[in-house]
Write an enzyme that holds these catalytic residues in place. Structure first.
Site, PDB file in Angstrom:
ATOM      1  N   CYS A 135       0.865  -1.177   0.000  1.00  0.00           N
ATOM      2  CA  CYS A 135       0.000   0.000   0.000  1.00  0.00           C
ATOM      3  C   CYS A 135       0.904   1.230   0.000  1.00  0.00           C
ATOM      4  O   CYS A 135       1.637   1.473   0.951  1.00  0.00           O
ATOM      5  CB  CYS A 135      -0.883  -0.073   1.247  1.00  0.00           C
ATOM      6  SG  CYS A 135      -2.044   1.268   1.384  1.00  0.00           S
ATOM      7  N   CYS A 142      -2.961  15.047   3.069  1.00  0.00           N
ATOM      8  CA  CYS A 142      -3.975  15.036   2.009  1.00  0.00           C
ATOM      9  C   CYS A 142      -4.764  16.328   2.103  1.00  0.00           C
ATOM     10  O   CYS A 142      -4.982  16.843   3.196  1.00  0.00           O
ATOM     11  CB  CYS A 142      -4.909  13.835   2.186  1.00  0.00           C
ATOM     12  SG  CYS A 142      -6.049  13.603   0.813  1.00  0.00           S
ATOM     13  N   CYS A 146     -11.601  13.902   4.190  1.00  0.00           N
ATOM     14  CA  CYS A 146     -12.736  13.004   4.371  1.00  0.00           C
ATOM     15  C   CYS A 146     -12.910  12.826   5.887  1.00  0.00           C
ATOM     16  O   CYS A 146     -11.924  12.647   6.607  1.00  0.00           O
ATOM     17  CB  CYS A 146     -12.491  11.671   3.680  1.00  0.00           C
ATOM     18  SG  CYS A 146     -12.268  11.884   1.900  1.00  0.00           S
ATOM     19  N   CYS A 149     -11.354   9.772   7.872  1.00  0.00           N
ATOM     20  CA  CYS A 149      -9.986   9.357   7.533  1.00  0.00           C
ATOM     21  C   CYS A 149      -8.976  10.117   8.369  1.00  0.00           C
ATOM     22  O   CYS A 149      -9.004  11.346   8.416  1.00  0.00           O
ATOM     23  CB  CYS A 149      -9.739   9.602   6.045  1.00  0.00           C
ATOM     24  SG  CYS A 149      -8.026   9.317   5.547  1.00  0.00           S
ATOM     25  N   CYS A 388      -6.501   0.640   6.926  1.00  0.00           N
ATOM     26  CA  CYS A 388      -7.013   1.694   6.047  1.00  0.00           C
ATOM     27  C   CYS A 388      -7.387   2.934   6.824  1.00  0.00           C
ATOM     28  O   CYS A 388      -8.153   2.864   7.775  1.00  0.00           O
ATOM     29  CB  CYS A 388      -8.295   1.229   5.403  1.00  0.00           C
ATOM     30  SG  CYS A 388      -8.047   0.455   3.877  1.00  0.00           S
TER      31      CYS A 388
HETATM   32  N1  SAH Z   1      -7.137   9.055  -1.213  1.00  0.00           N
HETATM   33  C1  SAH Z   1      -7.499   7.858  -1.854  1.00  0.00           C
HETATM   34  C2  SAH Z   1      -6.628   6.680  -1.490  1.00  0.00           C
HETATM   35  C3  SAH Z   1      -6.196   6.541  -0.039  1.00  0.00           C
HETATM   36  S1  SAH Z   1      -7.398   6.050   1.145  1.00  0.00           S
HETATM   37  C4  SAH Z   1      -8.955   7.543  -1.573  1.00  0.00           C
HETATM   38  O1  SAH Z   1      -9.545   8.203  -0.752  1.00  0.00           O
HETATM   39  O2  SAH Z   1      -9.487   6.670  -2.246  1.00  0.00           O
HETATM   40  C5  SAH Z   1      -7.692   4.308   0.874  1.00  0.00           C
HETATM   41  C6  SAH Z   1      -9.074   3.854   1.320  1.00  0.00           C
HETATM   42  O3  SAH Z   1      -9.198   3.828   2.748  1.00  0.00           O
HETATM   43  C7  SAH Z   1     -10.175   4.774   0.831  1.00  0.00           C
HETATM   44  O4  SAH Z   1     -11.256   4.046   0.332  1.00  0.00           O
HETATM   45  C8  SAH Z   1     -10.537   5.496   2.089  1.00  0.00           C
HETATM   46  O5  SAH Z   1     -11.801   6.067   1.988  1.00  0.00           O
HETATM   47  C9  SAH Z   1     -10.435   4.405   3.114  1.00  0.00           C
HETATM   48  N2  SAH Z   1     -10.401   4.891   4.497  1.00  0.00           N
HETATM   49  C10 SAH Z   1      -9.967   6.091   4.948  1.00  0.00           C
HETATM   50  N3  SAH Z   1     -10.094   6.180   6.286  1.00  0.00           N
HETATM   51  C11 SAH Z   1     -10.629   5.020   6.711  1.00  0.00           C
HETATM   52  C12 SAH Z   1     -10.951   4.493   7.999  1.00  0.00           C
HETATM   53  N4  SAH Z   1     -10.750   5.197   9.113  1.00  0.00           N
HETATM   54  N5  SAH Z   1     -11.481   3.252   8.064  1.00  0.00           N
HETATM   55  C13 SAH Z   1     -11.642   2.524   6.925  1.00  0.00           C
HETATM   56  N6  SAH Z   1     -11.333   2.956   5.700  1.00  0.00           N
HETATM   57  C14 SAH Z   1     -10.821   4.191   5.579  1.00  0.00           C
HETATM   58 FE1  SF4 Z   2      -7.453  11.916   1.474  1.00  0.00          FE
HETATM   59 FE2  SF4 Z   2      -8.186  10.145   3.339  1.00  0.00          FE
HETATM   60 FE3  SF4 Z   2     -10.031  11.253   1.758  1.00  0.00          FE
HETATM   61 FE4  SF4 Z   2      -8.334   9.447   0.733  1.00  0.00          FE
HETATM   62  S1  SF4 Z   2      -9.878   9.065   2.320  1.00  0.00           S
HETATM   63  S2  SF4 Z   2      -8.923  11.446  -0.151  1.00  0.00           S
HETATM   64  S3  SF4 Z   2      -6.472   9.953   1.929  1.00  0.00           S
HETATM   65  S4  SF4 Z   2      -8.748  12.336   3.262  1.00  0.00           S
END
Ligand code: SAH
Ligand code: SF4
Length: 418
Positions: A135, A142, A146, A149, A388
């Site tokens: 990964c 970032c 989100c 995250c 993740c």
């Molecule tokens: N920025 C990109 C890739 C990195 S995140 C994206 O958002 O797709 C990789 C995955 O992990 C994404 O699907 C994201 O939404 C998920 N993710 C982020 N925070 C998480 C959490 N706390 N628990 C489970 N999945 C999470």
């Molecule tokens: Fe950025 Fe996390 Fe959203 Fe992926 S899930 S775009 S790493 S804030």
């Protein structure tokens, strides 16, 4: 950061510092990692080799760097002995610095890495019975915030360079001892077109799912993945590489056309209201637009389906109705889709909880009953914060803990005073 230039990132208000393709080192040497063959050839020519020599040496050095993983010019046995020190004086073969390497009880490994200008980022390796997935991070922090995250709570520090991105894969191969061996009698070996396969190997797949939004660092991610996919480079098939985006619609077609890897989309919600809340980028590129871009994704087919990631948040996006709406949307756009249900991985201060296992199971069943595969992703490496969305560097965590302590102390003082 003296060695970075400013570049504006599409969709973002603030200019984000982006390192140049060549980061000058203190000793004046140039780090070749991350550079394509043509750029290496140019640099060799600039350093004084004639055109023919520059071309030949670039081809040889490229092979040693990316296919064999050597980190020392002295090991390049098909290059004249006198030439090797000439290269070593001018060029360098770098790797990201390892600050810390952790090993989870389930076999997952996490590395805290550092760029040459001192920024920390993370990479995770997840071994399974039939594959090993790395990964990879694309940015330090970032911009996208989100809500569920942990990385999203960091501010974006900067984009990673192609060298720092491909460097993660190279470092993983170093650690796993997985560089192809064999004689280097000549470069005309059939090996040029050899593809890196899963036979007996640990690292077989790459997901751009570490820290950052890869499509907001398009050129560098593309440059790095080209080296990973090059048959004379790391030689990993594009079918074994998946790029995950939170939905940067304008860059998706380019991703399919110019990079050609598998696509994963962080959908996470099926109504505007909820997606606006948990993936704020949705206010810019809404669900319909996003699904249309998925339907148009070059290279998607029933054999190469698009993965829709869906984080399971208790009482937020996990009802039966949401599952039915998800099915309806995927069918409406006729998407070759699979759904990946990700149990929410909690972190300190998060505003959500994970759905109950029964809820996740029921959600999965509903989607599956309509003919769409919807496995639940097993959380891995939770004990080392490698799961993740948990990636956030130790330094940042510490400063946040520090801030929390300070806030608590300030509150206590206020309470005492008032
Ligand atoms: N920025 C990109 C890739 C990195 S995140 C994206 O958002 O797709 C990789 C995955 O992990 C994404 O699907 C994201 O939404 C998920 N993710 C982020 N925070 C998480 C959490 N706390 N628990 C489970 N999945 C999470
Ligand atoms: Fe950025 Fe996390 Fe959203 Fe992926 S899930 S775009 S790493 S804030």
């Amino acid at each position: 950061m003296a060695d970075t230039t400013l570049m504006s990132i599409p969709g973002q208000v603030d200019p984000v510092p982006v390192a140049r393709d060549i980061t000058p080192r203190a000793d004046g040497r140039i780090d070749l990692i991350g550079l394509p063959k043509d750029r290496i050839r140019e640099l060799f020519a600039e350093a004084g080799l004639d055109a023919k020599q520059a071309k030949l040496r670039a081809k040889q050095v490229f092979h040693w760097l990316y296919h064999r993983g050597v980190t020392d010019f002295a090991a390049m046995t098909d290059i004249a002995k006198t030439m090797r020190p000439w290269l070593a004086e001018r060029f360098y073969i770098g790797r990201p610095d390892v600050v810390e390497a952790q090993h989870s009880t389930d076999g997952t490994r996490k590395w805290l890495l550092r760029t040459s200008d001192g920024h920390e980022f993370e990479m995770v390796f997840i071994p399974d019975a039939d594959r090993g997935t790395l990964c990879v991070s694309s940015q330090v922090g970032c911009t996208l915030n989100c809500r569920f995250c942990h990385t999203g709570t960091m501010k974006l520090v900067r984009n990673l360079t192609p060298g720092e991105i491909v460097g993660q894969v190279m470092l993983a191969r170093d650690s796993l001892g997985e560089w192809p061996k064999g004689s280097m009698a000549g470069l005309d070996e059939v090996e040029d077109s050899a593809e890196y396969t899963s036979d007996g190997r640990l690292l077989t797949n790459i997901v751009m799912m570490g820290m950052g939004e890869p499509l907001y660092n398009f050129d560098n991610v593309k440059g790095a993945l080209k080296l990973v996919m090059d048959g004379d480079g790391l030689a990993l098939s594009k079918r074994r590489i998946t790029l995950s985006t939170s939905g940067v619609v304008p860059a998706m077609a380019r991703c399919g056309e110019e990079i050609g890897v598998n696509l994963a989309v962080s959908l996470h919600a099926v109504t505007k209201e909820i997606r606006d809340e948990i993936v704020p980028l949705n206010k810019k590129y809404g669900i319909e637009e996003l699904l249309q871009a998925c339907a148009d994704y070059p290279g998607a087919s029933n054999a190469r389906r698009i993965t829709f990631e869906y984080v399971m948040l208790k009482d937020k996006n996990d009802s039966d109705e949401h599952a039915h709406e998800l099915v309806r949307l995927l069918k409406q756009y006729d998407l070759p889709a699979k759904v990946n249900l990700i149990p929410f991985n909690p972190w300190p201060g998060a505003a959500y909880e994970c759905s109950t296992p029964e809820r996740v199971k029921r959600f999965s069943e509903i989607v599956f009953e309509h003919g769409i595969s919807a496995p639940v992703r097993t959380p891995r490496g939770r004990d080392i914060d490698a799961a993740c969305g948990q990636l956030k560097t130790a330094a940042e965590k510490k400063s946040r803990a520090q801030r929390d302590r300070e806030a608590a102390a300030a509150e206590a003082t206020e309470a005492a005073a008032g």
